[in-house]
Motif scaffolding. Structure first.
Motif, short mmCIF file in Angstrom:
data_model
loop_
_atom_site.label_atom_id
_atom_site.label_comp_id
_atom_site.label_asym_id
_atom_site.label_seq_id
_atom_site.Cartn_x
_atom_site.Cartn_y
_atom_site.Cartn_z
N GLY A 36 19.56 -1.53 -5.14
CA GLY A 36 19.62 -3.22 -5.74
C GLY A 36 19.76 -4.21 -4.24
O GLY A 36 20.31 -5.53 -4.06
N THR A 37 19.10 -3.64 -3.43
CA THR A 37 19.89 -4.62 -1.90
C THR A 37 18.20 -5.89 -2.11
O THR A 37 19.21 -7.16 -1.57
CB THR A 37 19.73 -3.94 -1.03
OG1 THR A 37 20.84 -3.12 -0.40
CG2 THR A 37 19.69 -4.85 0.39
N THR A 38 17.54 -5.71 -2.44
CA THR A 38 17.10 -6.35 -1.81
C THR A 38 17.00 -7.74 -3.34
O THR A 38 16.67 -9.01 -2.97
CB THR A 38 15.11 -6.50 -2.09
OG1 THR A 38 14.87 -5.11 -1.10
CG2 THR A 38 14.19 -7.19 -2.49
N ARG A 39 17.07 -7.29 -4.59
CA ARG A 39 17.24 -7.86 -5.20
C ARG A 39 18.91 -8.91 -4.93
O ARG A 39 18.66 -10.33 -5.76
CB ARG A 39 17.78 -7.37 -6.93
CG ARG A 39 18.22 -8.49 -8.45
CD ARG A 39 18.40 -7.34 -9.22
NE ARG A 39 18.77 -6.08 -9.26
CZ ARG A 39 20.22 -6.08 -9.05
NH1 ARG A 39 20.74 -7.36 -9.11
NH2 ARG A 39 20.65 -4.54 -8.78
N ARG A 40 19.47 -8.42 -4.87
CA ARG A 40 21.13 -9.68 -4.65
C ARG A 40 20.79 -10.63 -3.34
O ARG A 40 21.07 -11.31 -3.27
CB ARG A 40 21.87 -8.30 -4.15
CG ARG A 40 22.41 -7.81 -5.65
CD ARG A 40 23.74 -6.46 -4.81
NE ARG A 40 23.84 -5.90 -3.79
CZ ARG A 40 23.03 -4.81 -3.70
NH1 ARG A 40 23.66 -4.11 -5.27
NH2 ARG A 40 23.57 -3.55 -2.93
N LEU A 42 17.80 -11.37 -2.53
CA LEU A 42 16.51 -12.76 -3.17
C LEU A 42 18.12 -13.58 -4.08
O LEU A 42 17.68 -14.84 -3.71
CB LEU A 42 15.52 -12.27 -3.60
CG LEU A 42 14.77 -12.93 -4.33
CD1 LEU A 42 14.10 -13.71 -3.16
CD2 LEU A 42 13.80 -12.22 -4.93
N LEU A 43 18.00 -12.90 -4.46
CA LEU A 43 19.73 -13.72 -5.38
C LEU A 43 20.42 -14.91 -4.72
O LEU A 43 20.84 -15.68 -4.75
CB LEU A 43 20.40 -13.07 -6.69
CG LEU A 43 20.79 -14.06 -7.44
CD1 LEU A 43 20.17 -14.94 -8.24
CD2 LEU A 43 21.85 -12.56 -8.64
N VAL A 112 26.17 -10.83 -3.55
CA VAL A 112 25.09 -12.10 -3.53
C VAL A 112 25.98 -13.30 -2.84
O VAL A 112 25.44 -14.00 -2.49
CB VAL A 112 24.56 -11.88 -4.92
CG1 VAL A 112 24.21 -13.48 -5.50
CG2 VAL A 112 24.24 -11.16 -5.33
N ALA A 154 11.31 -16.92 -1.54
CA ALA A 154 10.99 -16.04 -1.43
C ALA A 154 10.40 -15.33 0.04
O ALA A 154 10.36 -14.10 0.08
CB ALA A 154 9.98 -15.55 -2.95
N LYS A 161 12.76 -9.06 4.91
CA LYS A 161 12.72 -7.20 4.60
C LYS A 161 11.75 -6.38 5.59
O LYS A 161 11.79 -4.81 5.56
CB LYS A 161 12.79 -7.08 3.40
CG LYS A 161 12.76 -5.61 2.51
CD LYS A 161 12.39 -5.64 0.93
CE LYS A 161 12.28 -3.74 0.94
NZ LYS A 161 12.35 -4.41 -1.07
#
Length: 201
Positions: A36-40, A42-43, A112, A154, A161
């Motif tokens: 979940g690193t990318t999601r956090r 990005l958010l 986040v 994004a 990344k």
């Protein structure tokens, strides 16, 4: 007209956000191996950037009292504080056994809110650049700028990344992240404070 606004928006975004590549790459290095690193990230980047855009649009609408120019340099205290905290954590855990991978990964979990706070704090110069631009164009152009900016956020995150996943860079980040991460945040905070003249610096 629209194409011109889009081109100007891309140039303005690149000029004011290219430094985020380094910080985002360090966040990716710090969160390596954590689901979940990318999601956090990005958010967090979106939340921080929406704060920057919101402040710039409000200031352009004439709400300068909401965010006076004198206040912007003090946002440097956010990355400075986060960097000092990360340095303290690294120093405190310096003798930990490398075999305790789960505890180490949990300690390096990217939040986040940390990403959002660093993004917003680093955006003082963005706000000071965006406001005069927004004041000088039509509101349809401001909307076009904002849409382009949000798409490019994004792109910026996924570029960071990609950079952090290149083997030599990933190895360097893994080896030196515990020093680089706090050092970059502390340096960023000091630069924001000094360049803005906070505390009479």
């Amino acid at each position: 007209m629209i194409l011109s606004s889009i081109a100007q928006a891309v140039g303005l975004f690149l000029a004011t956000n290219i430094d985020d590549i380094v910080i985002l790459s360090l966040f990716f290095g710090r969160g390596q191996g954590q689901p979940g690193t990318t999601r956090r990230i990005l958010l967090g980047q979106y939340l921080g950037f929406l704060g920057i855009l919101g402040a710039a649009v409000l200031a352009a609408l004439g709400a300068q009292a909401l965010l006076p120019d004198q206040v912007l340099p003090y946002f440097g205290l956010i990355p400075l504080g986060l960097g000092l905290w990360a340095a303290w954590q690294a120093w405190r855990n310096r003798g930990d056994d490398d075999d305790d991978d789960e505890a180490q990964l949990e300690g390096k979990r990217v939040s986040v809110w940390t990403v959002a706070a660093v993004t917003f704090a680093n955006g003082g110069d963005n706000i000071s650049v965006y406001v005069p631009v927004f004041v000088s164009v039509s509101w349809s152009a401001v909307l076009a700028y904002c849409i382009v900016f949000l798409v490019l956020v994004a792109v910026l995150v996924f570029l960071a990344k990609w950079i952090s996943s290149r083997k030599p860079i990933a190895e360097a980040l893994e080896r030196w992240e515990h020093i680089l991460f706090p050092a970059v945040l502390i340096g960023l905070g000091i630069v924001i404070l000094i360049s803005g003249g906070a505390f009479g610096l």
